[in-house]
Design an enzyme around this catalytic site. Sequence first.
Site, PDB file in Angstrom:
ATOM      1  N   ASP A 114      -1.091   8.500  -4.236  1.00 20.08           N
ATOM      2  CA  ASP A 114      -1.466   7.497  -3.226  1.00 20.08           C
ATOM      3  C   ASP A 114      -0.579   6.255  -3.304  1.00 20.08           C
ATOM      4  O   ASP A 114      -1.062   5.117  -3.205  1.00 20.08           O
ATOM      5  CB  ASP A 114      -2.931   7.062  -3.421  1.00 20.08           C
ATOM      6  CG  ASP A 114      -3.900   8.226  -3.415  1.00 20.08           C
ATOM      7  OD1 ASP A 114      -3.600   9.244  -2.783  1.00 20.08           O
ATOM      8  OD2 ASP A 114      -4.958   8.116  -4.064  1.00 20.08           O
ATOM      9  N   GLN A 149       0.860   5.501  -9.831  1.00 17.97           N
ATOM     10  CA  GLN A 149      -0.279   5.521  -8.912  1.00 17.97           C
ATOM     11  C   GLN A 149      -0.455   4.145  -8.279  1.00 17.97           C
ATOM     12  O   GLN A 149      -0.441   3.122  -8.971  1.00 17.97           O
ATOM     13  CB  GLN A 149      -1.557   5.925  -9.652  1.00 17.97           C
ATOM     14  CG  GLN A 149      -2.771   6.061  -8.737  1.00 17.97           C
ATOM     15  CD  GLN A 149      -3.960   6.702  -9.428  1.00 17.97           C
ATOM     16  OE1 GLN A 149      -3.830   7.289 -10.495  1.00 17.97           O
ATOM     17  NE2 GLN A 149      -5.128   6.605  -8.816  1.00 17.97           N
ATOM     18  N   ASP A 150      -0.608   4.131  -6.936  1.00 19.49           N
ATOM     19  CA  ASP A 150      -0.866   2.887  -6.193  1.00 19.49           C
ATOM     20  C   ASP A 150       0.264   1.863  -6.343  1.00 19.49           C
ATOM     21  O   ASP A 150       0.018   0.677  -6.595  1.00 19.49           O
ATOM     22  CB  ASP A 150      -2.192   2.260  -6.648  1.00 19.49           C
ATOM     23  CG  ASP A 150      -3.407   3.055  -6.204  1.00 19.49           C
ATOM     24  OD1 ASP A 150      -3.220   4.177  -5.709  1.00 19.49           O
ATOM     25  OD2 ASP A 150      -4.530   2.575  -6.381  1.00 19.49           O
ATOM     26  N   ARG A 202      -3.501  11.503   2.285  1.00 20.92           N
ATOM     27  CA  ARG A 202      -4.909  11.902   2.292  1.00 20.92           C
ATOM     28  C   ARG A 202      -5.759  10.716   2.738  1.00 20.92           C
ATOM     29  O   ARG A 202      -5.348   9.558   2.597  1.00 20.92           O
ATOM     30  CB  ARG A 202      -5.359  12.415   0.924  1.00 20.92           C
ATOM     31  CG  ARG A 202      -5.287  11.401  -0.207  1.00 20.92           C
ATOM     32  CD  ARG A 202      -5.904  11.981  -1.473  1.00 20.92           C
ATOM     33  NE  ARG A 202      -5.795  11.059  -2.614  1.00 20.92           N
ATOM     34  CZ  ARG A 202      -6.483  11.202  -3.738  1.00 20.92           C
ATOM     35  NH1 ARG A 202      -7.331  12.220  -3.884  1.00 20.92           N
ATOM     36  NH2 ARG A 202      -6.331  10.344  -4.735  1.00 20.92           N
ATOM     37  N   GLN A 210      -4.351   3.444 -11.587  1.00 20.44           N
ATOM     38  CA  GLN A 210      -3.959   2.451 -10.588  1.00 20.44           C
ATOM     39  C   GLN A 210      -3.247   1.274 -11.241  1.00 20.44           C
ATOM     40  O   GLN A 210      -3.793   0.615 -12.129  1.00 20.44           O
ATOM     41  CB  GLN A 210      -5.185   1.934  -9.832  1.00 20.44           C
ATOM     42  CG  GLN A 210      -5.835   2.975  -8.938  1.00 20.44           C
ATOM     43  CD  GLN A 210      -6.972   3.708  -9.622  1.00 20.44           C
ATOM     44  OE1 GLN A 210      -6.996   3.847 -10.840  1.00 20.44           O
ATOM     45  NE2 GLN A 210      -7.927   4.183  -8.842  1.00 20.44           N
ATOM     46  N   TRP A 225      -8.150   7.984   2.490  1.00 20.59           N
ATOM     47  CA  TRP A 225      -8.886   7.139   1.558  1.00 20.59           C
ATOM     48  C   TRP A 225     -10.191   6.645   2.190  1.00 20.59           C
ATOM     49  O   TRP A 225     -11.229   6.602   1.550  1.00 20.59           O
ATOM     50  CB  TRP A 225      -7.994   5.956   1.159  1.00 20.59           C
ATOM     51  CG  TRP A 225      -8.600   4.992   0.198  1.00 20.59           C
ATOM     52  CD1 TRP A 225      -9.566   5.250  -0.731  1.00 20.59           C
ATOM     53  CD2 TRP A 225      -8.278   3.603   0.062  1.00 20.59           C
ATOM     54  NE1 TRP A 225      -9.857   4.102  -1.440  1.00 20.59           N
ATOM     55  CE2 TRP A 225      -9.083   3.076  -0.970  1.00 20.59           C
ATOM     56  CE3 TRP A 225      -7.370   2.759   0.709  1.00 20.59           C
ATOM     57  CZ2 TRP A 225      -9.018   1.744  -1.372  1.00 20.59           C
ATOM     58  CZ3 TRP A 225      -7.296   1.439   0.306  1.00 20.59           C
ATOM     59  CH2 TRP A 225      -8.118   0.936  -0.713  1.00 20.59           C
TER      60      TRP A 225
END
Length: 563
Positions: free
Chosen positions: A399, A377-378, A467, A355, A469
Amino acid sequence: MFSSRRRTKLLLTLLPISAIVLLLFSAVNTVKQTTRTTEAPRLHVHRHLQVAHSACEGTLYPELCVSTLSALPDLASKSVPQLISATINRTLYEIRASFSNCTGIRQKHKDLNTLENRAISDCLELFDDTIAELTSALLDLSPKKTTSEHFHDMQTLFSGAMTNQYTCLDGFAYSKGDVRDAIKDNLYNISRHVSNSLVMLKKVPGFNMTLKSESEVFPEYGRVKRGFPTWVSSKDRKLLQTTVNATKYDLIVAKDGTGNYTTIGGAVAAAPNSSTTRFVIYIKAGSYFENVEVERKKTMLMFVGDGIGKTVVKASRNVIDGWTTFRSATVAVVGNGFIAKGISFENSAGPSKHQAVALRSGSDLSVFYKCSFIGYQDTLYAHSLRQFYRDCDIYGTVDFIFGNAAVVFQNCNLYARKPNENQKNIFTAQGREDPNQNTGISILNCKVAAAADLIPNQTNYKTYLGRPWKEYSRTVYLQSYIGDLVDPTGWIEWNGTFALSTLYYGEYKNRGPGSNTSARVTWPGYRVINSSSVASQFTVEGFLRGSQWLNTTGIPFYLDLSS
């Protein structure tokens, strides 16, 4: 000496019949009065509880709701806004207690590691944000205002306040200590009070929940006019559509020293607090290696750059190096009414650092126009409240668009990059915790495709639209181009069957090789949207009430499904 029984018997013998009748009547009347005196409080308590139960009908946490309201005097005389205000005042008390609790933990436990200290700092900031949001909601609940007219504002503020509590707890996800356990019960209680308030809000007289179906909707975003939510003012719209050279700036940032400041952070610090008019900071072309924070007090701020890839803000905080996801952002924006135009926001930590946020926004009515967000990521943390992104490029892997804002992406490009080995690409991870929150991700007329580094390796990695969370995750793709990188199933689980029946994922009239829905997941919460009236609820007008604020920004937008 006569016994008491004998005295009574003698008295009755000596008294005339009429006196005896009077005595008996008086005794019966005394018994009735005693009964009434005993029954009156019981009836009052019963009616009191009836009123509380009626007000709490439909809430997810009715016992907490009833216990809170039943403590109020003269409950039957209270209006719905007064009942909500009482609940929020109780919530504010508990937030301040949690603030003191976190401060005490830090002072008492000197052996807390860096991550735990940073997570506590996150919580303290989020408590401050929550107090500000709920205090603002109390003003809208006051008798001086028509509560029904501010319904969507309060719904947004309550949703944001709930999100803050879960974000605080998420900061301890990688901590091995017991701080999370020490604070979680209080935070859950705060969220439950706010959840109950969201339900009671729907009972405010004068507000008509004209839902077109019983399915999930995005009612708070608002109408769109000429391509932008109407909450973008005409002045801001003009400002956004004006060229850089023709724009009037309040401050200039330039690395070469030709401006007022050489750092963005310096210019932000110099900007006025609590401004009610637009304050513009021009950031000249160049790479600015700094972490920037626009605090809550810095309202109505605007960043104008020289364009994507020209004005770049870059840093590399990440969770592997001990930062929370919340605090890893290269640029974090909380001050309401923030606008950015022509800027690239980047977190350069790389895919192995997990993240690592490029931009986090918790700014209500924030707008990003012709900007790019670059990470793995993120990448983009659309944390909370109402947000609008137009003509933007977003790059990432896992994500990489996530959070719990009410957010619309319009005419944007979403690019999946090459991830680490054994990783999957997932475009979205929406974080709605409660079915009464008005939050979600709406992707409208966008392009979903592979970035340049993924194209030659595309078959080696699975890619999905999203997806769940959190339990009530909500995301829709409307009239967008979906490339062949997206797996035919479309969506992927977070963990087993978690949230598959409570989420809301929808697709409406998308195009491109990845848009075929015949092999999509068969989860109870997934649907192909066939109705334009349902799809319209996820547009800038239906979701963001954009007609009420986007007109002021000058950014082009369209209210409905048509471009």
